[in-house]
Design a protein around this motif. Structure first.
Motif, PDB file in Angstrom:
ATOM      1  N   UNK A  83      61.687  32.220  78.478  1.00 12.73           N
ATOM      2  CA  UNK A  83      62.719  31.488  79.227  1.00 12.73           C
ATOM      3  C   UNK A  83      62.592  31.703  80.736  1.00 12.73           C
ATOM      4  N   UNK A  84      61.800  32.699  81.142  1.00 10.50           N
ATOM      5  CA  UNK A  84      61.546  32.864  82.573  1.00 10.50           C
ATOM      6  C   UNK A  84      60.857  31.636  83.150  1.00 10.50           C
ATOM      7  N   UNK A  85      60.148  30.877  82.295  1.00 17.03           N
ATOM      8  CA  UNK A  85      59.561  29.602  82.735  1.00 17.03           C
ATOM      9  C   UNK A  85      60.653  28.632  83.154  1.00 17.03           C
ATOM     10  N   UNK A  86      61.670  28.479  82.329  1.00 18.98           N
ATOM     11  CA  UNK A  86      62.747  27.514  82.589  1.00 18.98           C
ATOM     12  C   UNK A  86      63.494  27.858  83.869  1.00 18.98           C
ATOM     13  N   UNK A  87      63.689  29.154  84.113  1.00 15.36           N
ATOM     14  CA  UNK A  87      64.468  29.586  85.277  1.00 15.36           C
ATOM     15  C   UNK A  87      63.580  29.989  86.456  1.00 15.36           C
ATOM     16  N   UNK A  88      62.310  29.636  86.395  1.00 20.63           N
ATOM     17  CA  UNK A  88      61.413  29.948  87.506  1.00 20.63           C
ATOM     18  C   UNK A  88      61.904  29.224  88.765  1.00 20.63           C
ATOM     19  N   UNK A  89      62.108  29.950  89.872  1.00 21.95           N
ATOM     20  CA  UNK A  89      62.699  29.331  91.068  1.00 21.95           C
ATOM     21  C   UNK A  89      61.973  28.085  91.554  1.00 21.95           C
ATOM     22  N   UNK A 227      59.818  22.225  79.069  1.00 24.71           N
ATOM     23  CA  UNK A 227      61.254  22.131  78.853  1.00 24.71           C
ATOM     24  C   UNK A 227      61.743  20.798  79.396  1.00 24.71           C
ATOM     25  N   UNK A 228      62.976  20.477  79.111  1.00 24.34           N
ATOM     26  CA  UNK A 228      63.668  19.364  79.752  1.00 24.34           C
ATOM     27  C   UNK A 228      64.891  19.913  80.473  1.00 24.34           C
TER      28      UNK A 228
END
Length: 253
Positions: A83-89, A227-228
């Motif tokens: 999930x760090x991918x989804x929240x990557x700045x 992700x979307x």
């Protein structure tokens, strides 16, 4: 993050490739984590699903390793590593440039297109799977973990097809079709282009953009993470889409 010309290209074509958005260390971290989950070295997070390719599931192909039998990992919202991918700045800022502030994530995947199977994904539109609207406030993010080439089944997109509205879909008339791999019914006027991408390159695309992928004719899996994002302004028929157990509000958005 994005220039005015990049945003204009996305609006015009329905997609935008942003090169080298992620470091090689980040990509390798997600790739190794995927392998560890598939091989059982790491436990699967709640709700996570490992999907076998249909040819493997039906016994038409016997993979030589566990990795070669899996075509994707679904639902990694509860896995902090993925999930760090989804929240990557960087990725969050790009998504905000395209659909606005205060984002939610939905439909998270690690794709692992294996060789030695059919593995095609027919031309389709992602909006078919979503209840929320408007479509312009949803965007897909798809990042190459390994090199993506025509030989290993890179993404193919139909430029400007996001202007066609939601098209009718059907199951392809193929001997082997993976679960829920629907395709648009009429493909006569859909001229696609192939998006060959280097590791770390990311394509952002509209949920009405027609896209798919071909066979992997190499000896290695083609791996990507996706992700979307949907804006908080999106609405859906009851129940509200935000109450879905797999939807998460994105930190930093």
């Amino acid at each position: 993050m994005l220039s005015a010309s990049q945003i204009a290209q996305y609006r015009e074509e329905g997609f935008l490739v942003v090169p080298a958005l992620f470091s090689q260390a980040e990509l390798q971290g997600w790739s190794h984590r995927f392998i560890d989950v598939v091989t059982g070295k790491l436990p699967s997070a709640r709700g996570m699903v490992l999907m076998k390719d249909v040819m493997v599931a039906k016994g038409a192909v016997q993979p030589t390793t566990a990795i070669l039998g899996i075509n994707k990992l679904l639902n990694f919202e509860d896995d902090p590593g993925f999930y760090s991918y989804v929240e990557h700045p960087k990725l969050v800022e790009v998504a905000k440039d395209l659909i606005g502030e205060d984002l939610y994530s939905l439909v998270t995947n690690v794709f692992n297109k294996p060789p030695e199977v059919d593995g095609r994904h027919p031309l389709h539109q992602d909006l078919r799977y979503f209840r929320m609207r408007p479509a312009d406030r949803i965007v897909a993010a798809w990042t190459a973990i390994s090199p993506c080439t025509r030989a290993n089944g890179c993404l193919a997109v139909v430029p400007k097809s996001h202007r066609l509205g939601l098209l009718a879909h059907e199951m392809p008339d193929w001997e082997f079709v993976n679960f829920a791999f629907y395709g648009v019914e009429d493909k006569h006027d859909l001229d696609h282009v192939h998006l060959e991408m280097n590791p770390g390159d990311t394509v952002l695309f509209h949920p009405l953009l027609v896209h798919g992928s071909g066979r992997n004719t190499t000896s290695e899996c083609r791996r990507s993470i996706s992700t979307h994002y949907a804006s908080h302004t999106c609405e859906s028929p009851p129940p509200d889409w935000r109450t879905n157990d797999r939807v998460r509000r994105v930190a930093g958005s």
